[in-house]
Design an enzyme around this catalytic site. Structure first.
Site, PDB file in Angstrom:
ATOM      1  N   GLN A  93      41.668  -8.059 -55.886  1.00 35.19           N
ATOM      2  CA  GLN A  93      41.613  -8.301 -54.440  1.00 35.19           C
ATOM      3  C   GLN A  93      41.297  -9.771 -54.182  1.00 35.19           C
ATOM      4  OE1 GLN A  93      38.859  -5.872 -52.141  1.00 35.19           O
ATOM      5  NE2 GLN A  93      39.633  -6.659 -50.201  1.00 35.19           N
TER       6      GLN A  93
ATOM      7  N   VAL B 214      42.065 -11.134 -50.747  1.00 37.82           N
ATOM      8  CA  VAL B 214      41.808 -11.250 -49.311  1.00 37.82           C
ATOM      9  C   VAL B 214      40.872 -10.109 -48.935  1.00 37.82           C
ATOM     10  CG1 VAL B 214      42.810 -11.239 -47.004  1.00 37.82           C
ATOM     11  CG2 VAL B 214      44.076 -12.301 -48.892  1.00 37.82           C
TER      12      VAL B 214
ATOM     13  N   HIS C  77      43.665  -4.031 -46.946  1.00 38.44           N
ATOM     14  CA  HIS C  77      45.118  -4.055 -46.733  1.00 38.44           C
ATOM     15  C   HIS C  77      45.772  -3.107 -47.727  1.00 38.44           C
ATOM     16  CE1 HIS C  77      43.861  -7.340 -49.399  1.00 38.44           C
ATOM     17  NE2 HIS C  77      44.968  -7.108 -50.087  1.00 38.44           N
TER      18      HIS C  77
HETATM   19  P1  AMP Z   1      45.149  -8.749 -52.699  1.00 42.01           P
HETATM   20  O1  AMP Z   1      45.295  -9.589 -53.924  1.00 42.01           O
HETATM   21  O2  AMP Z   1      45.240  -7.268 -52.955  1.00 42.01           O
HETATM   22  O3  AMP Z   1      43.907  -9.122 -51.916  1.00 42.01           O
HETATM   23  O4  AMP Z   1      46.403  -9.064 -51.810  1.00 42.01           O
HETATM   24  C1  AMP Z   1      46.454 -10.127 -50.928  1.00 42.01           C
HETATM   25  C2  AMP Z   1      47.898 -10.330 -50.598  1.00 42.01           C
HETATM   26  O5  AMP Z   1      47.986 -11.139 -49.455  1.00 42.01           O
HETATM   27  C3  AMP Z   1      48.686 -11.039 -51.707  1.00 42.01           C
HETATM   28  O6  AMP Z   1      49.796 -10.228 -52.086  1.00 42.01           O
HETATM   29  C4  AMP Z   1      49.122 -12.342 -51.050  1.00 42.01           C
HETATM   30  O7  AMP Z   1      50.402 -12.768 -51.455  1.00 42.01           O
HETATM   31  C5  AMP Z   1      49.092 -11.955 -49.581  1.00 42.01           C
HETATM   32  N1  AMP Z   1      48.909 -13.070 -48.672  1.00 42.01           N
HETATM   33  C6  AMP Z   1      47.994 -14.060 -48.766  1.00 42.01           C
HETATM   34  N2  AMP Z   1      48.119 -14.912 -47.732  1.00 42.01           N
HETATM   35  C7  AMP Z   1      49.133 -14.427 -46.967  1.00 42.01           C
HETATM   36  C8  AMP Z   1      49.735 -14.858 -45.754  1.00 42.01           C
HETATM   37  N3  AMP Z   1      49.329 -15.956 -45.099  1.00 42.01           N
HETATM   38  N4  AMP Z   1      50.760 -14.133 -45.251  1.00 42.01           N
HETATM   39  C9  AMP Z   1      51.185 -13.028 -45.898  1.00 42.01           C
HETATM   40  N5  AMP Z   1      50.647 -12.560 -47.027  1.00 42.01           N
HETATM   41  C10 AMP Z   1      49.634 -13.258 -47.567  1.00 42.01           C
END
Ligand code: AMP
Length: 113
Positions: free
Chosen positions: A93, A95, A99
């Site tokens: 994770q 972000v 999600h």
């Molecule tokens: P996770 O690693 O599970 O937290 O997933 C976070 C996801 O958010 C990753 O697949 C990133 O590519 C995606 N992500 C990060 N910044 C953005 C953004 N500005 N717009 C769209 N997706 C994003």
């Protein structure tokens, strides 16, 4: 408290290709897609991670799971998609705003790496 990245996307303060939204959640294309279809489905409420959701979030979590298939179907994959939720930095994770990854359009291995 400052807004999360995904709150800013929900509030249209940061650009994203939004493919679905309603009063509870927003879905947008991942910026670094790992499949032909790679969408992030996020609750407007900034829950940091699934393990921090509360009993009062039950209907919101159910809404996410009921909405994801509709989004996959709208992308052309009504019955062939994968959902993934990374819970914690140790499992990827990055972000810290809950999600659901919606992935489709290529073969997927099991178990996931
Ligand atoms: P996770 O690693 O599970 O937290 O997933 C976070 C996801 O958010 C990753 O697949 C990133 O590519 C995606 N992500 C990060 N910044 C953005 C953004 N500005 N717009 C769209 N997706 C994003």
């Amino acid at each position: 408290m400052s807004k999360t990245l995904f709150e800013k996307i929900c509030d249209r303060e940061i650009p994203a290709e939004i493919v679905y939204e309603d009063e509870l959640c927003v879905a947008f294309k991942d910026i670094h897609p790992q499949a032909p279809v790679h969408i992030q489905l996020v609750p407007r409420k900034p829950i940091t991670m699934l393990s921090n959701a509360e009993p009062s979030d039950q209907s919101l979590l159910g809404h996410l799971l009921l909405t994801a298939p509709k989004i996959a179907a709208a992308q052309g994959y009504p019955d062939a998609f994968r959902l993934a939720v990374n819970n914690g930095a140790a499992v990827g994770q990055s972000v810290f705003h809950l999600h659901v990854h919606i992935l489709a359009g290529r073969p997927f291995k099991w178990p996931p790496g």
